[in-house]
Write an enzyme that holds these catalytic residues in place. Structure first.
Site, mmCIF file in Angstrom:
data_model
loop_
_atom_site.group_PDB
_atom_site.id
_atom_site.type_symbol
_atom_site.label_atom_id
_atom_site.label_comp_id
_atom_site.label_asym_id
_atom_site.label_seq_id
_atom_site.Cartn_x
_atom_site.Cartn_y
_atom_site.Cartn_z
ATOM 1 N N ARG A 238 0.833 -1.201 0.000
ATOM 2 C CA ARG A 238 0.000 0.000 0.000
ATOM 3 C C ARG A 238 0.866 1.250 0.000
ATOM 4 O O ARG A 238 1.940 1.265 0.626
ATOM 5 C CB ARG A 238 -0.853 0.057 1.267
ATOM 6 C CG ARG A 238 -2.114 -0.759 1.227
ATOM 7 C CD ARG A 238 -3.171 -0.133 0.327
ATOM 8 N NE ARG A 238 -4.414 -0.872 0.375
ATOM 9 C CZ ARG A 238 -4.684 -1.976 -0.321
ATOM 10 N NH1 ARG A 238 -3.782 -2.467 -1.142
ATOM 11 N NH2 ARG A 238 -5.858 -2.584 -0.209
ATOM 12 N N GLU A 267 -1.969 7.687 -4.418
ATOM 13 C CA GLU A 267 -2.200 7.224 -5.790
ATOM 14 C C GLU A 267 -3.651 7.492 -6.220
ATOM 15 O O GLU A 267 -4.526 7.523 -5.362
ATOM 16 C CB GLU A 267 -1.865 5.725 -5.924
ATOM 17 C CG GLU A 267 -2.720 4.812 -5.062
ATOM 18 C CD GLU A 267 -2.264 3.356 -5.091
ATOM 19 O OE1 GLU A 267 -1.066 3.082 -4.919
ATOM 20 O OE2 GLU A 267 -3.144 2.498 -5.265
ATOM 21 N N HIS A 285 -0.464 -0.339 -9.296
ATOM 22 C CA HIS A 285 -1.236 -1.139 -8.331
ATOM 23 C C HIS A 285 -1.920 -2.343 -8.997
ATOM 24 O O HIS A 285 -3.157 -2.478 -8.960
ATOM 25 C CB HIS A 285 -2.270 -0.252 -7.608
ATOM 26 C CG HIS A 285 -2.631 -0.786 -6.253
ATOM 27 N ND1 HIS A 285 -2.812 -0.001 -5.143
ATOM 28 C CD2 HIS A 285 -2.843 -2.051 -5.822
ATOM 29 C CE1 HIS A 285 -3.121 -0.752 -4.100
ATOM 30 N NE2 HIS A 285 -3.150 -2.003 -4.487
HETATM 31 C C1 GLV Z 1 -5.108 -4.817 -3.414
HETATM 32 O O1 GLV Z 1 -4.294 -3.976 -3.215
HETATM 33 C C2 GLV Z 1 -5.765 -5.553 -2.378
HETATM 34 O O2 GLV Z 1 -5.662 -5.188 -1.194
HETATM 35 O O3 GLV Z 1 -6.422 -6.544 -2.697
#
Ligand code: GLV
Length: 325
Positions: A238, A267, A285
């Site tokens: 994250r 982001e 991501h």
């Molecule tokens: C993606 O970042 C998730 O937490 O599934």
């Protein structure tokens, strides 16, 4: 009468077909991000929401949507959901663990390999017409095999990364608030160390813990200074866990060698410092983004939501609540 459910962003057809058997489904298939006001407005009269990490399910939203009984996140991380507020208001919150573990571990490994072997830089070199033929010192990278890997955050994904590292004959160090049982450490050939020991010894540091106030800027200027100048940092979890401004500075002044990043502070905005750097591999991501896994995540969230709305305990309930039928 079927309970109404809102799906905040585009999902797969089979996800909608499954939910439509049990609920009246309203879906934002146009995939236009919903701001807080629009989300609250569209949730009026809904018992459930299938949401994702770009939707903020917080106290003000819950106040405006008193009929809401479940928020089913299409993600394993759930820092976009105020769990305490949900619990206080009797709203079930769920996530999608398990189904994305291997896929996300693969991406962390891909980032590590791509950064070590300078793959994006190498590709740009060809695309820009710079390649004049083989030479000995061309795009020299560093080895992943037999290197020391430090994993901070030894949950499901961290352990799966460690499993991958066995094949590369890496030495694995890990740090986490919870130490793994001895048999798991043995199977993974992983050694528990302090964060400082890990930062000082690892050739690659992979971050794989959830975002929470306690993990905010877990890696900042001071931590980066504790890493080896030859070390590579991978953030496959994250944004906000790394102080991106400090990382830009550390990459600029050679405090560490390189970084592979799939998550950014604030982001989709990105610190512009990263954009011109050759020693950074950037991904938007996409840790869990394979066709099979994203389909599985959406279906898992749908099943959680339907269970909650039909009086069963959702398989991935995050808060401790008694289920209202
Ligand atoms: C993606 O970042 C998730 O937490 O599934």
């Amino acid at each position: 009468m079927k309970t109404k459910i809102l799906v905040t962003r585009e999902v797969f057809d089979e996800t909608l077909e499954y939910m439509a058997q049990y609920c009246e489904v309203e879906s934002n298939q146009a995939d236009v991000p919903l701001d807080a006001d629009t989300l609250a407005r569209r949730l009026q009269g809904c018992g459930g929401v299938v949401c994702n990490l770009t939707d903020c399910i917080d106290e003000p939203l819950l106040v405006r949507c008193p009929q809401l009984r479940v928020a089913a996140n299409i993600a394993v991380g759930f820092n976009n959901i105020d769990l305490a507020a949900c619990t206080a208001r009797g709203v079930m919150a769920t996530n999608t663990p398990e189904v994305l573990t291997d896929t996300t571990a693969d991406l962390a490994f891909a980032l590590m390999l791509a950064t070590a072997r300078r793959l994006t830089e190498a590709e740009a070199y060809i695309r820009n017409g710079q390649w004049r033929g083989w030479h000995l010192k061309q795009l020299l990278g560093v080895d992943v095999h037999h290197a020391t890997l430090g994993i901070i955050g030894m949950g499901r994904i961290g352990r799966t990364i460690a499993k991958r590292a066995l094949g590369f004959e890496m030495r694995v160090l890990y740090h986490d608030p919870i130490r793994q049982p001895a048999d798991v450490e043995r199977q993974l050939n992983a050694t528990y160390v302090t964060k400082d020991e890990l930062l000082a010894q690892a050739d690659f540091v992979i971050l794989q813990m959830p975002y929470a106030p306690e993990t905010h800027h877990l890696i900042g200027a001071a931590e980066l200074k504790k890493m080896k100048p030859s070390a590579i940092l991978i953030n496959s979890t994250r944004g906000g866990i790394v102080d991106d401004a400090a990382l830009v500075q550390a990459l600029r002044d050679g405090t560490i060698r390189a970084a592979g990043l799939d998550a950014f502070e604030g982001e989709p905005k990105i610190n512009p410092g990263f954009l011109g750097m050759k020693n950074v591999v950037l991904a938007p991501h996409i840790g869990s983004s394979t066709e099979a896994t994203r389909r599985a995540m959406a279906m898992t969230a749908a099943k959680n939501a339907v269970a909650a709305l039909t009086g069963s305990k959702p398989p991935n309930l995050l808060n401790k609540l008694s289920v209202r039928a």
